[in-house]
Design a protein around this motif. Structure first.
Motif, PDB file in Angstrom:
ATOM      1  N   ALA A  35      21.413  -0.247 -10.096  1.00 37.64           N
ATOM      2  CA  ALA A  35      20.749  -1.231  -9.241  1.00 37.64           C
ATOM      3  C   ALA A  35      20.728  -2.606  -9.915  1.00 37.64           C
ATOM      4  O   ALA A  35      20.560  -2.723 -11.129  1.00 37.64           O
ATOM      5  CB  ALA A  35      19.333  -0.778  -8.927  1.00 37.64           C
ATOM      6  N   VAL A  36      20.912  -3.632  -9.116  1.00 38.79           N
ATOM      7  CA  VAL A  36      20.807  -5.009  -9.603  1.00 38.79           C
ATOM      8  C   VAL A  36      19.329  -5.373  -9.671  1.00 38.79           C
ATOM      9  O   VAL A  36      18.591  -5.193  -8.700  1.00 38.79           O
ATOM     10  CB  VAL A  36      21.556  -5.975  -8.667  1.00 38.79           C
ATOM     11  N   ARG A  37      18.897  -5.888 -10.811  1.00 38.01           N
ATOM     12  CA  ARG A  37      17.489  -6.260 -11.000  1.00 38.01           C
ATOM     13  C   ARG A  37      17.414  -7.742 -11.339  1.00 38.01           C
ATOM     14  O   ARG A  37      18.015  -8.187 -12.320  1.00 38.01           O
ATOM     15  CB  ARG A  37      16.843  -5.417 -12.096  1.00 38.01           C
ATOM     16  N   VAL A  38      16.669  -8.467 -10.516  1.00 39.59           N
ATOM     17  CA  VAL A  38      16.554  -9.914 -10.695  1.00 39.59           C
ATOM     18  C   VAL A  38      15.086 -10.323 -10.546  1.00 39.59           C
ATOM     19  O   VAL A  38      14.313  -9.629  -9.883  1.00 39.59           O
ATOM     20  CB  VAL A  38      17.412 -10.671  -9.670  1.00 39.59           C
ATOM     21  N   PRO A  39      14.703 -11.437 -11.155  1.00 42.78           N
ATOM     22  CA  PRO A  39      13.348 -11.941 -10.953  1.00 42.78           C
ATOM     23  C   PRO A  39      13.251 -12.694  -9.629  1.00 42.78           C
ATOM     24  O   PRO A  39      14.147 -13.450  -9.252  1.00 42.78           O
ATOM     25  CB  PRO A  39      13.143 -12.884 -12.143  1.00 42.78           C
ATOM     26  N   GLY A  40      12.184 -12.456  -8.914  1.00 40.20           N
ATOM     27  CA  GLY A  40      11.891 -13.210  -7.700  1.00 40.20           C
ATOM     28  C   GLY A  40      10.660 -14.069  -7.909  1.00 40.20           C
ATOM     29  O   GLY A  40       9.919 -13.897  -8.879  1.00 40.20           O
ATOM     30  N   ARG A  41      10.439 -15.002  -6.992  1.00 40.77           N
ATOM     31  CA  ARG A  41       9.289 -15.906  -7.091  1.00 40.77           C
ATOM     32  C   ARG A  41       8.587 -15.965  -5.745  1.00 40.77           C
ATOM     33  O   ARG A  41       9.230 -16.146  -4.702  1.00 40.77           O
ATOM     34  CB  ARG A  41       9.736 -17.307  -7.502  1.00 40.77           C
ATOM     35  N   ILE A  42       7.273 -15.787  -5.767  1.00 38.32           N
ATOM     36  CA  ILE A  42       6.498 -15.889  -4.534  1.00 38.32           C
ATOM     37  C   ILE A  42       6.367 -17.365  -4.162  1.00 38.32           C
ATOM     38  O   ILE A  42       5.831 -18.158  -4.934  1.00 38.32           O
ATOM     39  CB  ILE A  42       5.110 -15.246  -4.694  1.00 38.32           C
ATOM     40  N   GLU A  43       6.879 -17.716  -2.966  1.00 38.78           N
ATOM     41  CA  GLU A  43       6.869 -19.100  -2.508  1.00 38.78           C
ATOM     42  C   GLU A  43       5.668 -19.415  -1.624  1.00 38.78           C
ATOM     43  O   GLU A  43       5.133 -20.527  -1.658  1.00 38.78           O
ATOM     44  CB  GLU A  43       8.161 -19.411  -1.736  1.00 38.78           C
ATOM     45  N   ARG A  44       5.248 -18.436  -0.825  1.00 36.42           N
ATOM     46  CA  ARG A  44       4.105 -18.646   0.069  1.00 36.42           C
ATOM     47  C   ARG A  44       3.299 -17.359   0.157  1.00 36.42           C
ATOM     48  O   ARG A  44       3.851 -16.257   0.075  1.00 36.42           O
ATOM     49  CB  ARG A  44       4.563 -19.062   1.471  1.00 36.42           C
ATOM     50  N   VAL A  45       2.002 -17.520   0.360  1.00 35.66           N
ATOM     51  CA  VAL A  45       1.090 -16.383   0.492  1.00 35.66           C
ATOM     52  C   VAL A  45       0.242 -16.595   1.735  1.00 35.66           C
ATOM     53  O   VAL A  45      -0.250 -17.704   1.978  1.00 35.66           O
ATOM     54  CB  VAL A  45       0.163 -16.251  -0.743  1.00 35.66           C
ATOM     55  N   ARG A  46       0.077 -15.553   2.520  1.00 39.42           N
ATOM     56  CA  ARG A  46      -0.764 -15.625   3.714  1.00 39.42           C
ATOM     57  C   ARG A  46      -1.843 -14.553   3.619  1.00 39.42           C
ATOM     58  O   ARG A  46      -1.575 -13.426   3.193  1.00 39.42           O
ATOM     59  CB  ARG A  46       0.086 -15.428   4.967  1.00 39.42           C
ATOM     60  N   GLU A  47      -3.057 -14.915   4.020  1.00 35.45           N
ATOM     61  CA  GLU A  47      -4.136 -13.939   4.001  1.00 35.45           C
ATOM     62  C   GLU A  47      -3.903 -12.868   5.063  1.00 35.45           C
ATOM     63  O   GLU A  47      -3.513 -13.175   6.188  1.00 35.45           O
ATOM     64  CB  GLU A  47      -5.484 -14.626   4.272  1.00 35.45           C
ATOM     65  N   PRO A  48      -4.116 -11.591   4.731  1.00 34.10           N
ATOM     66  CA  PRO A  48      -3.970 -10.529   5.734  1.00 34.10           C
ATOM     67  C   PRO A  48      -4.999 -10.702   6.851  1.00 34.10           C
ATOM     68  O   PRO A  48      -6.078 -11.255   6.644  1.00 34.10           O
ATOM     69  CB  PRO A  48      -4.231  -9.246   4.935  1.00 34.10           C
ATOM     70  N   ARG A  49      -4.655 -10.223   8.011  1.00 34.98           N
ATOM     71  CA  ARG A  49      -5.565 -10.296   9.156  1.00 34.98           C
ATOM     72  C   ARG A  49      -6.665  -9.253   8.995  1.00 34.98           C
ATOM     73  O   ARG A  49      -6.408  -8.099   8.695  1.00 34.98           O
ATOM     74  CB  ARG A  49      -4.789 -10.070  10.453  1.00 34.98           C
ATOM     75  N   HIS A  50      -7.908  -9.674   9.210  1.00 33.74           N
ATOM     76  CA  HIS A  50      -9.047  -8.768   9.099  1.00 33.74           C
ATOM     77  C   HIS A  50      -8.888  -7.596  10.069  1.00 33.74           C
ATOM     78  O   HIS A  50      -8.588  -7.777  11.249  1.00 33.74           O
ATOM     79  CB  HIS A  50     -10.342  -9.526   9.408  1.00 33.74           C
ATOM     80  N   GLY A  51      -9.026  -6.370   9.555  1.00 34.90           N
ATOM     81  CA  GLY A  51      -8.903  -5.179  10.373  1.00 34.90           C
ATOM     82  C   GLY A  51      -7.513  -4.599  10.444  1.00 34.90           C
ATOM     83  O   GLY A  51      -7.328  -3.525  11.026  1.00 34.90           O
ATOM     84  N   SER A  52      -6.530  -5.277   9.869  1.00 30.69           N
ATOM     85  CA  SER A  52      -5.160  -4.754   9.884  1.00 30.69           C
ATOM     86  C   SER A  52      -4.996  -3.676   8.816  1.00 30.69           C
ATOM     87  O   SER A  52      -5.937  -3.326   8.110  1.00 30.69           O
ATOM     88  CB  SER A  52      -4.157  -5.890   9.677  1.00 30.69           C
ATOM     89  N   SER A  53      -3.771  -3.156   8.682  1.00 33.35           N
ATOM     90  CA  SER A  53      -3.516  -2.064   7.747  1.00 33.35           C
ATOM     91  C   SER A  53      -3.257  -2.596   6.342  1.00 33.35           C
ATOM     92  O   SER A  53      -2.702  -3.683   6.164  1.00 33.35           O
ATOM     93  CB  SER A  53      -2.303  -1.249   8.217  1.00 33.35           C
ATOM     94  N   GLN A  54      -3.641  -1.797   5.362  1.00 34.41           N
ATOM     95  CA  GLN A  54      -3.395  -2.152   3.962  1.00 34.41           C
ATOM     96  C   GLN A  54      -2.020  -1.716   3.485  1.00 34.41           C
ATOM     97  O   GLN A  54      -1.606  -2.055   2.375  1.00 34.41           O
ATOM     98  CB  GLN A  54      -4.448  -1.506   3.064  1.00 34.41           C
TER      99      GLN A  54
END
Length: 286
Positions: A35-54
């Protein structure tokens, strides 16, 4: 076929599995190694919707580069893509792996440094061989061999695990208390429903906490422990202790961490003593 014949067949079968697995690992041709393994970078984060699945994790956008072509990819974790992202902030590094030439089949992993060797099944096969030998000895030469056979490796693993775990817990507590806490807030509570074999329905609740570190990093994370009454925690303000070197390590309750530390140490010690007692009893009874 007698007992010895079954043992020989058992050992031959799983010995072959182990040998093939180890040879493939040494040759570097297991799926995990290719498998190819590379580093990724989180560009954006969004808050999960209240009551949705974990199950889906914190919604994020991740960028990574395919080293073979130099092409940049920007992807999301909106479907099943490996490990669930439970802690996220913009700029956080995250591991990405995929089959050679197939970057669109990407999967996330939280461990950037790990280099799997595909030894899981071979090691399990060796374990099954050992179990077979212990069971044979217990039947052929007397049940005290079962105490020795299982008690000795249990004791050795406990001698390794208990000190290691104690040091790790001490380091974690020291990191969490190295600076003042910061304010946080429970921004959502995720809810999942499951049903057991008898038709009984269970609800599980996962609070999601948002806090900002002293250096201005905005963290969104699942709070898997140390938060009382998680089902009714939405909107609750909390104080967060975190590791300044890794905000993924945090707690809203230092006292709970101390209790967990004592519980882990007690369980590890009891398990070690049980293994040692079984080994000694087996040796005495032989």
């Amino acid at each position: 076929m007698g007992l010895r014949g079954y043992l020989a067949l058992w050992c031959a079968l799983f010995g072959t599995v182990a040998l093939v697995g180890y040879v493939r690992s040494l040759a570097g041709v297991t799926a995990a190694q290719r498998a190819v393994r590379v580093p990724g970078r989180i560009e954006r984060v969004r808050e999960p919707r209240h009551g949705s699945s974990q199950r889906d994790g914190i919604p994020v956008v991740v960028s990574f580069q395919d080293p073979s072509t130099g092409e940049e990819f920007t992807v999301t974790n909106d479907r099943d893509h490996g490990e669930r992202i439970a802690v996220a902030w913009t700029g956080r590094d995250i591991g990405v792996h995929y089959p050679p030439g197939r970057p669109h089949a990407y999967r996330f992993t939280g461990d950037l440094e790990a280099a799997p060797r595909g030894l899981g099944w071979p090691n399990f096969a060796v374990f099954l061989i050992y179990v077979g030998l212990v069971v044979f000895a217990a039947i052929d030469r007397g049940w005290p061999w079962a105490l020795v056979g299982f008690g000795l490796p249990w004791t050795l693993s406990g001698l390794w695990y208990v000190p290691q775990n104690a040091r790790a817990v001490r380091r974690r507590i020291a990191a969490l208390t190295s600076q003042p806490p910061v304010p946080g807030r429970v921004v959502a509570v995720l809810t999942d429903t499951s049903t057991d074999s008898e038709g009984v329905t269970f609800l599980s609740h996962m609070p999601v906490i948002a806090f900002t570190t002293h250096t201005g990093t905005a963290v969104t994370a699942y709070c898997t422990e140390d938060l009382p009454d998680p089902a009714h925690s939405h909107g609750r303000d909390v104080m967060i202790h975190y590791d300044p070197d890794d905000p993924a390590l945090f707690t809203p309750d230092l006292a709970a961490q101390d209790r967990s530390r004592l519980f882990d140490l007690t369980c590890g010690t009891v398990a070690l003593l049980l293994g040692a007692a079984a080994t000694v009893a087996g040796v005495v009874l032989l």
